[in-house]
Design a protein around this motif. Structure first.
Motif, short mmCIF file in Angstrom:
data_model
loop_
_atom_site.label_atom_id
_atom_site.label_comp_id
_atom_site.label_asym_id
_atom_site.label_seq_id
_atom_site.Cartn_x
_atom_site.Cartn_y
_atom_site.Cartn_z
N GLY A 184 0.81 -1.20 0.00
CA GLY A 184 0.00 0.00 0.00
C GLY A 184 0.84 1.25 0.00
O GLY A 184 1.63 1.46 0.92
N ASP A 185 0.75 2.06 -1.05
CA ASP A 185 1.51 3.31 -1.17
C ASP A 185 3.01 3.09 -1.07
O ASP A 185 3.75 3.96 -0.60
CB ASP A 185 1.07 4.32 -0.09
N GLY A 186 3.46 1.92 -1.48
CA GLY A 186 4.90 1.67 -1.53
C GLY A 186 5.56 1.46 -0.19
O GLY A 186 6.80 1.47 -0.09
N ILE A 187 4.78 1.26 0.86
CA ILE A 187 5.34 1.03 2.20
C ILE A 187 6.10 -0.29 2.21
O ILE A 187 5.58 -1.33 1.79
CB ILE A 187 4.23 1.02 3.27
N LEU A 188 7.33 -0.29 2.71
CA LEU A 188 8.17 -1.48 2.67
C LEU A 188 7.84 -2.48 3.77
O LEU A 188 8.00 -3.68 3.58
CB LEU A 188 9.65 -1.07 2.76
N ASP A 189 7.41 -2.00 4.93
CA ASP A 189 6.96 -2.86 6.03
C ASP A 189 7.96 -3.98 6.33
O ASP A 189 7.65 -5.17 6.22
CB ASP A 189 5.59 -3.45 5.70
N LEU A 190 9.16 -3.60 6.73
CA LEU A 190 10.24 -4.57 6.97
C LEU A 190 9.87 -5.62 8.01
O LEU A 190 10.24 -6.79 7.88
CB LEU A 190 11.51 -3.85 7.41
N GLY A 191 9.15 -5.21 9.05
CA GLY A 191 8.84 -6.15 10.14
C GLY A 191 7.57 -6.92 9.94
O GLY A 191 7.21 -7.75 10.79
N GLY A 192 6.84 -6.69 8.86
CA GLY A 192 5.59 -7.40 8.62
C GLY A 192 5.82 -8.88 8.41
O GLY A 192 6.87 -9.30 7.91
N THR A 193 4.87 -9.69 8.81
CA THR A 193 5.01 -11.14 8.63
C THR A 193 4.66 -11.54 7.20
O THR A 193 4.11 -10.76 6.43
CB THR A 193 4.12 -11.90 9.62
N THR A 194 4.97 -12.79 6.87
CA THR A 194 4.81 -13.30 5.51
C THR A 194 3.71 -14.36 5.47
O THR A 194 3.69 -15.27 6.30
CB THR A 194 6.15 -13.93 5.03
N THR A 195 2.83 -14.25 4.49
CA THR A 195 1.77 -15.25 4.33
C THR A 195 2.19 -16.28 3.29
O THR A 195 3.16 -16.09 2.55
CB THR A 195 0.47 -14.59 3.86
N ARG A 196 1.43 -17.37 3.23
CA ARG A 196 1.70 -18.39 2.21
C ARG A 196 1.64 -17.79 0.81
O ARG A 196 2.49 -18.06 -0.03
CB ARG A 196 0.66 -19.52 2.34
N ALA A 197 0.65 -16.95 0.58
CA ALA A 197 0.49 -16.34 -0.74
C ALA A 197 1.69 -15.46 -1.08
O ALA A 197 2.24 -15.51 -2.19
CB ALA A 197 -0.79 -15.52 -0.78
N GLN A 198 2.13 -14.63 -0.13
CA GLN A 198 3.27 -13.75 -0.36
C GLN A 198 4.54 -14.55 -0.59
O GLN A 198 5.34 -14.25 -1.48
CB GLN A 198 3.44 -12.82 0.84
N ALA A 199 4.73 -15.60 0.22
CA ALA A 199 5.93 -16.42 0.09
C ALA A 199 6.01 -17.08 -1.29
O ALA A 199 7.06 -17.07 -1.94
CB ALA A 199 5.95 -17.49 1.19
N LEU A 200 4.91 -17.64 -1.73
CA LEU A 200 4.90 -18.33 -3.02
C LEU A 200 5.06 -17.34 -4.17
O LEU A 200 5.66 -17.67 -5.21
CB LEU A 200 3.62 -19.14 -3.18
N THR A 201 4.53 -16.14 -4.01
CA THR A 201 4.70 -15.12 -5.04
C THR A 201 6.17 -14.74 -5.16
O THR A 201 6.71 -14.61 -6.28
CB THR A 201 3.86 -13.87 -4.70
N VAL A 202 6.84 -14.55 -4.03
CA VAL A 202 8.26 -14.20 -4.06
C VAL A 202 9.09 -15.33 -4.66
O VAL A 202 10.00 -15.09 -5.46
CB VAL A 202 8.76 -13.85 -2.64
N ILE A 203 8.78 -16.55 -4.31
CA ILE A 203 9.51 -17.69 -4.86
C ILE A 203 9.30 -17.80 -6.37
O ILE A 203 10.24 -18.08 -7.14
CB ILE A 203 9.09 -18.99 -4.15
N ASP A 204 8.07 -17.54 -6.83
CA ASP A 204 7.79 -17.53 -8.27
C ASP A 204 8.62 -16.46 -8.95
O ASP A 204 9.20 -16.69 -10.03
CB ASP A 204 6.29 -17.26 -8.47
N ARG A 205 8.74 -15.30 -8.33
CA ARG A 205 9.52 -14.21 -8.91
C ARG A 205 11.02 -14.54 -8.91
O ARG A 205 11.74 -14.16 -9.83
CB ARG A 205 9.26 -12.91 -8.13
N ILE A 206 11.49 -15.21 -7.86
CA ILE A 206 12.89 -15.63 -7.81
C ILE A 206 13.22 -16.49 -9.04
O ILE A 206 14.23 -16.27 -9.73
CB ILE A 206 13.19 -16.43 -6.52
N ASN A 207 12.38 -17.45 -9.32
CA ASN A 207 12.61 -18.35 -10.45
C ASN A 207 12.57 -17.60 -11.78
O ASN A 207 13.33 -17.92 -12.71
CB ASN A 207 11.58 -19.47 -10.45
#
Length: 445
Positions: A184-207
């Motif tokens: 939201g509005d480019g907030i980086l949210d360093l301390g925010g936790t990670t969901t299954r959806a977010q984790a899989l999205t990042v892994i997809d992007r890594i590949n």
């Protein structure tokens, strides 16, 4: 034939090679069950569109989800599966161990066969051997803790073969390569936790990055990451802000970007007589980063126990471990914790949550011979039969609101730290409570 394929793929993704217990729906966070929840018994062949359509039909909470494509990609790879009730639960939190396992599996690294002390030992070892993480990437070695966005970024950046010297550089590289976007509005949210959806999205992007693809970049988040790169930071690499300061900014040595003014302006407990700025000038312990690191780790470890209990997995070792982070002067507390374990089982209690303790917001009460570390927390009471003493907190019944089952709550609190010896190896005081010391507790938006 088509029906047979759909039936087999549904069974494949819901049931994990004979390990899952079909009669129960488990949360992803718990160590004793996560090893099976992340596995599929065999991989779905590329191009098998009919089976994948069957997966979407089976997991009702996937269809139309913003991460649907990444989730389906992970299912095709065979690195993730669903739950025995036929849902995928994309918003469940992912732990450090789970994210490492997902990453190792997605990148195809060979994992040994020798069993370790825990289900994730081999994956952690494999991740380290392939330079997916360094010990310094994590404030503690507790692999069952929910993965923060910053910790996920460290692993993701290393996974694409890049390197960085600081947290802010890791975040900049991740955003610049499209591995992560803002919340939201480019907030980086360093301390925010990670969901299954977010984790899989990042892994997809890594590949995709590893295969040479150029990803879309969140321009606002990149601008924020660039500002952070050039900004002044504290000992821990957190950005110090100089605008829109809280009314009592003079009480702190600096103000951090990641915390709202409300957290700084919360009125200290009545016996606190020395603020953070005063400690930064005169207190030996406060000037020591290793000491502050220890206080932070102890506080977070204690509340990781308190805020994550599950009647299906808890045992007496929970009490022993939790008590190890507390002041040892009152041994009766250990007995109370053991009784609480029994109550959790009898009352079918499930709680999930997290707490982040902030070293720059430490205060002191000379009268009570205690330091207090201001902390941000959130929790959800997911399951219970009777409301009485659901959480191990002496003032739970005195809370200003009655907590609803399944609703998320958040707030700020000053956690008291003390010791029964004349040193600075402080433990969480037996007097600690979310519902005392002038804390703020409310329903999350």
């Amino acid at each position: 034939m088509k029906k047979a394929i759909l039936a087999s793929i549904a069974a494949l993704t819901i049931f994990s090679t004979g390990i899952l217990q079909v009669s129960s729906v488990y949360a992803l966070e718990k160590e004793s069950i996560t090893g099976s929840l992340l596995d599929a018994s065999e991989k779905v062949k590329d191009g098998a569109s009919e089976p994948i359509n069957g997966v979407v039909a089976t997991f009702k909470d996937i269809k139309g989800h913003w991460a649907e494509s990444s989730i389906l990609t992970a299912i095709k790879q065979g690195i993730v599966s669903g739950y025995p009730d036929g849902l995928f639960y994309p918003e469940n939190k992912v732990t450090r161990a789970e994210f490492l396992k997902l990453t190792v599996g997605s990148l195809g690294y060979e994992v040994g066969t020798k069993n370790g002390d825990t289900w994730y030992s081999l994956y952690v070892t494999t991740a380290k051997a392939n330079n997916l993480y360094n010990e310094s990437d994590f404030p503690s070695s507790d692999w069952s803790k929910p993965m923060t966005r910053l910790e996920m970024v460290h692993v993701a950046v290393r996974a694409i073969g890049a390197a960085a010297q600081s947290d802010k550089e890791f975040m900049y590289i991740a955003v610049k390569n499209g591995l992560i976007s803002g919340v939201g509005d480019g907030i980086l949210d360093l301390g925010g936790t990670t969901t299954r959806a977010q984790a899989l999205t990042v892994i997809d992007r890594i590949n995709k990055v590893r295969s040479g693809e150029t990803l879309k970049v969140d321009a606002v988040a990149l601008a924020n990451a660039e500002i952070a790169m050039n900004a002044k930071t504290d000992f821990w690499g957190h950005v110090i802000r100089t605008t829109d300061l809280p009314k009592n900014a003079k009480n702190y040595p600096y103000i951090l970007e990641e915390y709202p003014n409300e957290m700084y302006e919360m009125k200290p407990y009545q016996t606190i007589d020395t603020n953070s700025m005063q400690l930064s000038k005169t207190d030996i312990a406060y000037k020591s980063k290793p000491t502050l690191d220890m206080w932070k780790k102890t506080t977070e470890s204690y509340y990781d126990q308190i805020l994550n209990v599950d009647y299906r997995t808890i045992n007496e070792s929970w009490a022993t471990k939790t008590f190890s982070y507390m002041n040892q002067s009152n041994r009766s507390t250990l007995a109370e914790m053991k009784r609480y374990v029994t109550w959790v089982k009898d009352n079918k209690i499930v709680i999930s949550g997290s707490l982040s303790a902030e070293p720059s917001m430490v205060m002191r009460s000379k009268k009570r011979h205690m330091y207090f570390i201001r902390s941000k927390f959130e929790f959800t009471l997911k399951s219970f039969i009777k409301y009485d003493d659901v959480m191990f907190d002496q003032y739970f019944k005195a809370a200003s609101i009655k907590f609803k089952k399944g609703k998320k709550y958040e707030g700020y609190v000053d956690i008291p730290l003390s010791t029964n010896t004349n040193d600075y190896e402080l433990k969480v005081s037996a007097a600690t409570s979310f519902f005392d010391f002038g804390s703020i507790v409310r329903a999350a938006e």
